[in-house]
Scaffold this motif. Structure first.
Motif, PDB file in Angstrom:
ATOM      1  N   UNK A  66      -2.163  -2.587   3.929  1.00 22.40           N
ATOM      2  CA  UNK A  66      -1.659  -3.826   4.504  1.00 22.40           C
ATOM      3  C   UNK A  66      -0.636  -3.468   5.576  1.00 22.40           C
ATOM      4  N   UNK A  67      -0.249  -4.464   6.382  1.00 23.10           N
ATOM      5  CA  UNK A  67       0.749  -4.228   7.421  1.00 23.10           C
ATOM      6  C   UNK A  67       2.094  -3.834   6.812  1.00 23.10           C
ATOM      7  N   UNK A  68       2.440  -4.432   5.661  1.00 20.40           N
ATOM      8  CA  UNK A  68       3.707  -4.110   5.001  1.00 20.40           C
ATOM      9  C   UNK A  68       3.715  -2.671   4.508  1.00 20.40           C
ATOM     10  N   UNK A  69       2.601  -2.223   3.933  1.00 19.71           N
ATOM     11  CA  UNK A  69       2.520  -0.836   3.472  1.00 19.71           C
ATOM     12  C   UNK A  69       2.654   0.122   4.655  1.00 19.71           C
ATOM     13  N   UNK A  70       2.021  -0.211   5.761  1.00 22.61           N
ATOM     14  CA  UNK A  70       2.114   0.652   6.946  1.00 22.61           C
ATOM     15  C   UNK A  70       3.549   0.713   7.470  1.00 22.61           C
ATOM     16  N   UNK A  71       4.252  -0.425   7.415  1.00 24.99           N
ATOM     17  CA  UNK A  71       5.655  -0.439   7.837  1.00 24.99           C
ATOM     18  C   UNK A  71       6.495   0.450   6.927  1.00 24.99           C
ATOM     19  N   UNK A 123      15.656  -2.975   2.674  1.00 28.05           N
ATOM     20  CA  UNK A 123      15.395  -4.315   3.201  1.00 28.05           C
ATOM     21  C   UNK A 123      13.927  -4.708   3.071  1.00 28.05           C
ATOM     22  N   UNK A 124      13.030  -3.717   3.032  1.00 25.36           N
ATOM     23  CA  UNK A 124      11.600  -4.009   2.908  1.00 25.36           C
ATOM     24  C   UNK A 124      11.122  -4.026   1.461  1.00 25.36           C
ATOM     25  N   UNK A 125      12.037  -3.814   0.515  1.00 20.20           N
ATOM     26  CA  UNK A 125      11.652  -3.771  -0.895  1.00 20.20           C
ATOM     27  C   UNK A 125      11.553  -5.177  -1.479  1.00 20.20           C
ATOM     28  N   UNK A 126      10.651  -5.322  -2.437  1.00 19.90           N
ATOM     29  CA  UNK A 126      10.505  -6.589  -3.165  1.00 19.90           C
ATOM     30  C   UNK A 126       9.927  -6.287  -4.535  1.00 19.90           C
ATOM     31  N   UNK A 127      10.139  -7.202  -5.466  1.00 21.09           N
ATOM     32  CA  UNK A 127       9.613  -7.020  -6.811  1.00 21.09           C
ATOM     33  C   UNK A 127      10.556  -6.257  -7.716  1.00 21.09           C
ATOM     34  N   UNK A 148       6.898   3.431  -4.862  1.00 20.71           N
ATOM     35  CA  UNK A 148       6.911   4.885  -4.704  1.00 20.71           C
ATOM     36  C   UNK A 148       7.748   5.339  -3.514  1.00 20.71           C
ATOM     37  N   UNK A 149       7.742   4.556  -2.446  1.00 19.03           N
ATOM     38  CA  UNK A 149       8.482   4.992  -1.258  1.00 19.03           C
ATOM     39  C   UNK A 149       9.991   4.990  -1.501  1.00 19.03           C
ATOM     40  N   UNK A 150      10.481   4.192  -2.468  1.00 15.56           N
ATOM     41  CA  UNK A 150      11.907   4.221  -2.820  1.00 15.56           C
ATOM     42  C   UNK A 150      12.215   5.500  -3.594  1.00 15.56           C
ATOM     43  N   UNK A 151      11.331   5.864  -4.534  1.00 13.64           N
ATOM     44  CA  UNK A 151      11.513   7.117  -5.266  1.00 13.64           C
ATOM     45  C   UNK A 151      11.498   8.302  -4.311  1.00 13.64           C
ATOM     46  N   UNK A 229      21.368  -2.453  -0.291  1.00 12.40           N
ATOM     47  CA  UNK A 229      21.045  -1.924   1.036  1.00 12.40           C
ATOM     48  C   UNK A 229      21.584  -0.514   1.239  1.00 12.40           C
ATOM     49  N   UNK A 230      22.774  -0.253   0.693  1.00 13.61           N
ATOM     50  CA  UNK A 230      23.408   1.055   0.904  1.00 13.61           C
ATOM     51  C   UNK A 230      23.326   1.951  -0.329  1.00 13.61           C
TER      52      UNK A 230
END
Length: 261
Positions: A66-71, A123-127, A148-151, A229-230
């Motif tokens: 999806x566009x969000x995953x690509x971002x 900022x792009x995280x949700x859930x 996974x991208x946060x980990x 955020x920080x």
């Protein structure tokens, strides 16, 4: 003030002890630069390699979903490039001491960019994520999910924090505190100055795992959102601050034991 050259004071505490002191040899060991740093090297390179493998797997699994995953992947790629370049710049260099004005300038730039990527990623995280799900997310060979991208970011930030924590010997860290206190004043001796820095370090350590939890979950109010955020920036920044303070304190502690009546 931030970029001026520090005056380096020679203040080896072992020289103030008699030769028959039980702690003199220990202090001399802490004043002698180590030739090898296997734990430091293993942690930095191991975490960095793990981060790159993690990103490659993440890219392969989530590209074009999806566009969000690509971002998220784009931000993650920028983040891991930034971390890799930062580690290359500071690897096995005395950034932790803060005496070299060029190193201090580079540190400010690194921390500023680390804060920027922390904001972009969070900022792009949700859930939401449970504690069990958070733990599982750090193992890319077990699961790949929207968190996974946060980990990945946390692992790379820890690698950067460890890389910035390089020191040749504990005495060098103490000398950094010594120089700052002598130049800017405020405390009668360096031990009291270091003791004042201990409490914030304990707070950082207590907040370490709650910050990881916060990084994976949505905020309930504006204050919590700012912390989220920080959170990545704080996780990475905690490591060098605590390393310098606790090792500087350890060096002072042996001298205080030796001089107790």
């Amino acid at each position: 003030m931030f970029f001026k050259k520090y005056i380096v004071h020679e203040n080896k505490l072992s020289e103030q002890l008699s030769d028959d002191s039980l702690y003199k040899k220990k202090l001399i060991q802490m004043e002698t630069p180590a030739k090898t740093h296997p734990i430091y090297t293993g942690l930095v390179l191991g975490l960095l390699v793990y981060s790159w493998i993690f990103f490659i797997v993440l890219f392969y699994k989530q590209i074009n979903q999806s566009a969000l995953y690509n971002l998220k992947l784009t931000i993650s790629f920028g983040c891991i490039i930034f971390v890799s370049l930062s580690i290359w710049i500071c690897y096995k260099k005395d950034y932790l001491i803060g005496i070299n004005p060029t190193y201090r300038r580079n540190s400010y730039i690194i921390f500023a960019l680390a804060a920027l990527f922390s904001v972009l990623i969070e900022a792009t995280d949700s859930g939401k994520a449970t504690k069990t799900e958070i733990i599982e997310t750090f193992f890319f060979f077990y699961t790949i999910n929207p968190k996974s991208y946060i980990a990945l970011a946390i692992i790379s930030y820890v690698a950067l924090g460890v890389a910035l924590s390089y020191y040749s010997c504990p005495y060098e860290l103490y000398r950094g505190f010594y120089s700052v206190n002598r130049i800017y004043g405020g405390y009668p001796n360096e031990s009291k100055f270091i003791n004042k820095c201990i409490l914030p370090c304990y707070i950082f350590l207590l907040a370490f795992f709650p910050l990881i939890y916060k990084a994976f979950n949505p905020a309930k109010d504006s204050f919590a959102f700012n912390i989220k955020l920080f959170s990545l920036w704080a996780i990475g920044g905690t490591i060098p601050i605590c390393t310098a303070t606790f090792l500087g304190k350890k060096y002072c502690k042996y001298f205080e034991k030796a001089t107790k009546p």
